[in-house]
Write an enzyme that holds these catalytic residues in place. Structure first.
Site, PDB file in Angstrom:
ATOM      1  N   LYS A  11       0.819  -1.304  -0.039  1.00  0.00           N
ATOM      2  CA  LYS A  11       0.004   0.045  -0.037  1.00  0.00           C
ATOM      3  C   LYS A  11       0.855   1.263   0.023  1.00  0.00           C
ATOM      4  CE  LYS A  11      -4.189  -2.084   2.537  1.00  0.00           C
ATOM      5  NZ  LYS A  11      -5.121  -1.866   3.295  1.00  0.00           N
ATOM      6  N   TYR A  51     -12.577  -1.665  -3.449  1.00  0.00           N
ATOM      7  CA  TYR A  51     -12.939  -1.739  -2.082  1.00  0.00           C
ATOM      8  C   TYR A  51     -14.386  -1.626  -1.841  1.00  0.00           C
ATOM      9  CZ  TYR A  51      -8.474  -1.976   0.078  1.00  0.00           C
ATOM     10  OH  TYR A  51      -7.176  -2.482   0.671  1.00  0.00           O
ATOM     11  N   ASN A 114      -1.987   0.506   6.646  1.00  0.00           N
ATOM     12  CA  ASN A 114      -1.534  -0.662   7.300  1.00  0.00           C
ATOM     13  C   ASN A 114      -0.626  -1.652   6.083  1.00  0.00           C
ATOM     14  OD1 ASN A 114      -3.671  -1.560   5.751  1.00  0.00           O
ATOM     15  ND2 ASN A 114      -4.652  -2.554   7.479  1.00  0.00           N
ATOM     16  N   HIS A 117      -2.352  -5.297   1.517  1.00  0.00           N
ATOM     17  CA  HIS A 117      -3.655  -5.826   1.428  1.00  0.00           C
ATOM     18  C   HIS A 117      -3.384  -7.396   1.140  1.00  0.00           C
ATOM     19  CE1 HIS A 117      -7.741  -6.877  -0.216  1.00  0.00           C
ATOM     20  NE2 HIS A 117      -7.032  -7.565  -1.235  1.00  0.00           N
ATOM     21  N   GLU A 128      -9.793 -10.802  -7.442  1.00  0.00           N
ATOM     22  CA  GLU A 128      -8.706  -9.621  -7.303  1.00  0.00           C
ATOM     23  C   GLU A 128      -7.746  -9.662  -8.337  1.00  0.00           C
ATOM     24  OE1 GLU A 128      -9.827  -8.566  -2.646  1.00  0.00           O
ATOM     25  OE2 GLU A 128      -8.100  -9.333  -3.142  1.00  0.00           O
TER      26      GLU A 128
HETATM   27  P1  ADP Z   1      -8.047  -6.289   5.905  1.00  0.00           P
HETATM   28  O1  ADP Z   1      -7.113  -5.402   4.887  1.00  0.00           O
HETATM   29  O2  ADP Z   1      -7.227  -6.675   6.944  1.00  0.00           O
HETATM   30  O3  ADP Z   1      -8.771  -7.454   5.132  1.00  0.00           O
HETATM   31  P2  ADP Z   1     -10.490  -5.258   6.110  1.00  0.00           P
HETATM   32  O4  ADP Z   1     -11.060  -5.837   5.021  1.00  0.00           O
HETATM   33  O5  ADP Z   1     -11.483  -5.090   7.255  1.00  0.00           O
HETATM   34  O6  ADP Z   1      -9.111  -5.569   6.395  1.00  0.00           O
HETATM   35  O7  ADP Z   1     -10.486  -3.722   5.903  1.00  0.00           O
HETATM   36  C1  ADP Z   1      -9.945  -3.194   4.550  1.00  0.00           C
HETATM   37  C2  ADP Z   1      -9.102  -2.165   4.811  1.00  0.00           C
HETATM   38  O8  ADP Z   1      -9.720  -1.049   5.286  1.00  0.00           O
HETATM   39  C3  ADP Z   1      -7.892  -2.314   5.807  1.00  0.00           C
HETATM   40  O9  ADP Z   1      -6.681  -3.051   5.458  1.00  0.00           O
HETATM   41  C4  ADP Z   1      -7.586  -0.792   6.277  1.00  0.00           C
HETATM   42  O10 ADP Z   1      -6.765  -0.227   5.290  1.00  0.00           O
HETATM   43  C5  ADP Z   1      -9.084  -0.073   6.077  1.00  0.00           C
HETATM   44  N1  ADP Z   1      -9.700  -0.226   7.281  1.00  0.00           N
HETATM   45  C6  ADP Z   1     -10.238  -1.239   8.245  1.00  0.00           C
HETATM   46  N2  ADP Z   1     -10.801  -0.762   9.263  1.00  0.00           N
HETATM   47  C7  ADP Z   1     -10.675   0.448   9.402  1.00  0.00           C
HETATM   48  C8  ADP Z   1     -10.789   1.495  10.365  1.00  0.00           C
HETATM   49  N3  ADP Z   1     -11.522   1.258  11.557  1.00  0.00           N
HETATM   50  N4  ADP Z   1     -10.545   2.682  10.211  1.00  0.00           N
HETATM   51  C9  ADP Z   1      -9.854   3.141   9.067  1.00  0.00           C
HETATM   52  N5  ADP Z   1      -9.572   2.333   7.959  1.00  0.00           N
HETATM   53  C10 ADP Z   1      -9.933   1.113   8.196  1.00  0.00           C
HETATM   54 MG    MG Z   2     -10.262  -7.588   3.796  1.00  0.00          MG
END
Ligand code: ADP
Ligand code: MG
Length: 140
Positions: A11, A51, A114, A117, A128
């Site tokens: 990312k 997304y 973070n 992905h 994807e």
């Molecule tokens: P993951 O990437 O671990 O599969 P999710 O699919 O739940 O997590 O969420 C997609 C992405 O959205 C996350 O990787 C993160 O970048 C963002 N995200 C998720 N929860 C939050 C939150 N509470 N606040 C801000 N960004 C978030």
């Molecule tokens: Mg996810």
């Protein structure tokens, strides 16, 4: 477990801090092989489509703006049980909850920024991969 392919994104927070190689080293150390890879910058429409499953979440706007803020590196990773192995190496979504040694524990800045992905299931992995890579870019 069988050999699988999964989809991965390095990312914007990570490409910006020049962490691409450090993150790929984590994948390789876990037995995941990069079988396709390119550096691109998403448009807002592409980020919103990718997304789309999160479109009703309060962080959707912030997430899409973040994902287009810098180039990203999109990848196909291959290996034994690649989908769940990648999720393991990535660590929990929130770096504060991520296990020691995981990518998000070491590199993520916040729950939003973070660093990586990774697909969460075989169906999403296939979708994807097809969203970002053509058949010609995927060697057997
Ligand atoms: P993951 O990437 O671990 O599969 P999710 O699919 O739940 O997590 O969420 C997609 C992405 O959205 C996350 O990787 C993160 O970048 C963002 N995200 C998720 N929860 C939050 C939150 N509470 N606040 C801000 N960004 C978030
Ligand atoms: Mg996810």
């Amino acid at each position: 477990m069988a050999i699988q392919r999964t989809f991965s994104i390095i990312k914007p927070d990570a490409t910006k801090r020049n962490l691409t190689g450090a993150i790929i080293a984590k994948f390789e150390a876990a037995g995941l092989r990069v079988v396709a890879q390119k550096r691109i910058q998403l448009t807002l429409a592409q980020a919103q489509t990718f997304y789309g499953v999160h479109s009703e979440r309060p962080f959707f706007g912030e997430l899409c703006e973040f994902m287009i803020s810098e180039p990203i590196v999109v990848q196909v990773l291959e290996g034994e049980d690649a989908i769940s192995k990648n999720r393991e190496v990535m660590g929990a979504t929130n770096p504060a909850e991520a296990a020691e040694g995981t990518i998000r524990k070491e590199f993520a800045l916040s729950i939003g920024e973070n660093s990586v992905h990774g697909s969460d299931a075989p169906e999403t992995a296939a979708e994807e991969i097809a969203f970002f890579f053509s058949g010609l870019e995927l060697v057997g």
